[in-house]
Design an enzyme around this catalytic site. Structure first.
Site, PDB file in Angstrom:
ATOM      1  N   ASN A  39      12.203   7.511  13.016  1.00  0.00           N
ATOM      2  CA  ASN A  39      12.950   7.278  11.783  1.00  0.00           C
ATOM      3  C   ASN A  39      11.970   7.087  10.634  1.00  0.00           C
ATOM      4  O   ASN A  39      11.865   5.991  10.072  1.00  0.00           O
ATOM      5  CB  ASN A  39      13.846   6.048  11.948  1.00  0.00           C
ATOM      6  CG  ASN A  39      14.767   5.860  10.770  1.00  0.00           C
ATOM      7  OD1 ASN A  39      14.948   6.772   9.958  1.00  0.00           O
ATOM      8  ND2 ASN A  39      15.335   4.672  10.642  1.00  0.00           N
ATOM      9  N   ARG A  53      19.041   8.426  11.555  1.00  0.00           N
ATOM     10  CA  ARG A  53      17.632   8.435  11.278  1.00  0.00           C
ATOM     11  C   ARG A  53      17.332   9.553  10.296  1.00  0.00           C
ATOM     12  O   ARG A  53      18.073  10.486  10.189  1.00  0.00           O
ATOM     13  CB  ARG A  53      16.798   8.624  12.556  1.00  0.00           C
ATOM     14  CG  ARG A  53      17.582   8.566  13.823  1.00  0.00           C
ATOM     15  CD  ARG A  53      16.735   8.799  15.053  1.00  0.00           C
ATOM     16  NE  ARG A  53      17.252   9.918  15.823  1.00  0.00           N
ATOM     17  CZ  ARG A  53      16.622  11.054  15.933  1.00  0.00           C
ATOM     18  NH1 ARG A  53      15.489  11.277  15.320  1.00  0.00           N
ATOM     19  NH2 ARG A  53      17.147  12.006  16.668  1.00  0.00           N
ATOM     20  N   THR A  54      16.233   9.386   9.597  1.00  0.00           N
ATOM     21  CA  THR A  54      15.858  10.400   8.615  1.00  0.00           C
ATOM     22  C   THR A  54      15.529  11.708   9.330  1.00  0.00           C
ATOM     23  O   THR A  54      14.693  11.736  10.222  1.00  0.00           O
ATOM     24  CB  THR A  54      14.613   9.940   7.839  1.00  0.00           C
ATOM     25  OG1 THR A  54      14.876   8.665   7.280  1.00  0.00           O
ATOM     26  CG2 THR A  54      14.286  10.920   6.731  1.00  0.00           C
ATOM     27  N   LEU A  55      16.243  12.744   8.963  1.00  0.00           N
ATOM     28  CA  LEU A  55      15.985  14.052   9.569  1.00  0.00           C
ATOM     29  C   LEU A  55      15.316  14.990   8.576  1.00  0.00           C
ATOM     30  O   LEU A  55      14.508  15.822   8.946  1.00  0.00           O
ATOM     31  CB  LEU A  55      17.296  14.666  10.060  1.00  0.00           C
ATOM     32  CG  LEU A  55      17.984  13.863  11.168  1.00  0.00           C
ATOM     33  CD1 LEU A  55      19.374  14.418  11.426  1.00  0.00           C
ATOM     34  CD2 LEU A  55      17.176  13.901  12.457  1.00  0.00           C
TER      35      LEU A  55
END
Lengths: 274, 245
Positions: free
Chosen positions: B126, B22-24
């Site tokens: 996300n 997921r986008t961090l």
């Protein structure tokens, strides 16, 4: 129509290229009680005949609000109609939620038609036995559509379905040219007249019919009985007086003047015009 | 004994999603977008920079794109997520066109669709790491809205993302008024972009201004703003401000 060896399955063609089960489904629509719809540039009126089975029971709901800008009148298997109305409401509300905008009627009608078509091409399903008159407003104006069990849909200026709808259709065919520019109230009066035609002599009163309106600045709603009765009273009385006068005028005038007749009829002249 | 730091993300509570990525944090980012309503439609400005952390790595990134017939989308934040959003919208507009029925999605509908997308992604932990500006005109109605990466959305007469909120919005609040002419609108946007150029470290002096009206969308060729660095205060910036550099 008679029984034949090609009518058991919806997925069986006849040698003449017909799907009998679909045609039988359309027959079910013809057996249902009448529903009519007519539209002007800015309003659409739906009406239906509501006969209760007995004095003890209430009558069936045949007109459904789908959204503020869309309503539907059904004829045929009302249970199928209810289910399809639920589907339409769902589609409208989902679209509204995602786009914060009302679902264009034309698109809803196509989705409905595609849903009906599926039932004509699966061996484990049967066609919906209900015809729907969909009335709706969108960016391009007022629309009235008829959705068939076959999966076809057509747009109309005015239409009638169900039993004895031919009488209403004849009336509408005579008058439809005046509908586009008619006022909202005149449209409702025309709807009531059309319903009266299907009653074949029976008295028209608000307990046997239901009227609903949708228009620019007017969300879809069903008119209450009192209002409907008022409108019936308004034109029935005038209708009786003007009857003989209109007939005389008909003989006198050489050529039918549609505009004039339409305008006069708008004020409550009997349907026996040009 | 394991001296290597474990790369296992601590998201086993998420169940089946434990192994998905997921986008961090964002990698290649665009900075502010500023937009305002003017007499005939919407004016939007964004520079063409794509920063890779503190490096001004890419200098020809178009951060404003037309959507359908009636809308214009500007984005700040992760550029790859912006490209992903453009793909979503491309599909949306395609299906809308395929109906071929005279109805079309206007800026309000696109804005709400984007809000749903951004909010749903946020709920799945996300996010699409963008702040979006959506403007357009349909049937004479002007529309200007914004959506953030967590799904916060609203409409206004002028909007901005990122640093633009702190540096440009105050200018717009003072000087924006109804029915700005095209020239006045551009002048106002350039004023905002100039301040951002001076004060935002990730801004570059290469910008585009896009205009959308009932007739359609046009986007200018990239150009630079004139800047003046000879202010005496710049010569000795530490004077009168102890501890600054």
């Amino acid at each position: 129509m008679f029984r034949n060896q090609y009518d058991t399955d919806v997925t069986t063609w006849s040698p003449a290229g017909r799907l009998f089960q679909v045609e039988y489904a359309m027959e079910a629509v013809k057996q249902g009680s009448a529903a009519i719809g007519l539209r002007s540039k800015t309003h659409i009126v739906l009406g239906c005949v509501n006969k209760a089975n007995s004095e003890l029971s209430s009558h069936q709901k045949k007109i459904f609000k789908v959204d503020d800008h869309i309503g539907v009148a059904i004829a045929g298997l009302t249970a199928d109609g209810r289910v399809l109305s639920r589907y339409m409401r769902n589609e409208c509300i989902n679209y509204s939620f995602t786009y914060e905008s009302p679902l264009p009627v034309g698109r809803l009608v196509v989705q409905l038609a595609d849903k009906a078509q599926v039932c004509t091409q699966r061996s484990w399903k049967r066609p919906y036995g209900v015809g729907l008159l969909v009335a709706g407003l969108d960016e391009s104006g007022a629309h009235l559509y008829y959705n068939c069990p076959s999966g076809n849909y057509f747009e109309y200026q005015a239409f009638a379905i169900g039993s004895r709808s031919q009488a209403a259709k004849t009336y509408l065919e005579r008058r439809f040219e005046s509908f586009t520019d008619a006022s909202r109230d005149d449209l409702v009066k025309d709807a009531l007249m059309a319903i009266r035609e299907t009653l074949q002599g029976e008295t028209l009163k608000s307990s046997v019919c239901t009227i609903a309106v949708v228009g620019v600045g007017e969300p879809f709603h069903i008119l209450d009985q009192a209002t409907v009765q008022q409108m019936i009273d308004a034109f029935e009385i005038v209708g009786e007086q003007e009857g003989p006068a209109a007939a005389a005028g008909q003989e006198a005038s050489a050529e039918p003047e549609a505009e004039q007749g339409g305008a006069a009829a708008g004020e409550g002249v009997a349907p026996m015009d040009i | 004994m394991n001296f290597m730091a474990s790369k296992q993300p601590e998201n086993s509570l998420l169940g089946p999603e434990a192994d998905s990525q997921r986008t961090l944090y964002p990698y290649v980012t665009g900075t502010s977008v500023v937009a305002l309503k003017y007499k005939d439609g919407i004016l939007m400005a964004a520079d063409m920079g794509g920063s890779y952390g503190s490096t001004l790595r890419y200098k020809s990134v178009e951060r404003m794109k037309p959507i359908g017939k009636h809308s214009l989308l500007g984005a700040s934040g992760e550029i790859s997520d912006f490209q992903e959003i453009l793909r979503y919208l491309d599909e949306l507009i395609l299906y809308d066109n395929m109906w071929d029925d005279g109805n079309s999605l206007g800026p309000k509908e696109v804005h709400n669709y984007l809000t749903r997308v951004m909010y749903n992604r946020r709920n799945k932990f996300n996010p699409l790491w963008n702040s979006l500006v959506l403007g357009g005109v349909k049937n004479g109605q002007k529309y200007l809205g914004t959506v953030s990466m967590i799904g916060v959305n609203f409409e206004d007469n002028h909007v901005a993302t990122g640093f633009g909120n702190h540096l440009a919005r105050p200018i717009l609040r003072q000087e924006w008024h109804e029915n700005l002419s095209y020239e006045d609108g551009v002048r106002l946007l350039e004023k905002c972009m100039r301040v951002l150029l001076y004060r935002d470290r990730s801004a570059i002096n290469k910008l585009q201004i896009a205009k959308i009206t009932e007739e359609g969308m046009t986007i200018s060729q990239p150009y630079s703003l004139k800047t003046y660095w000879e202010f005496s205060a710049f010569a000795n910036p530490a004077q009168g401000a102890v501890g600054t550099w």
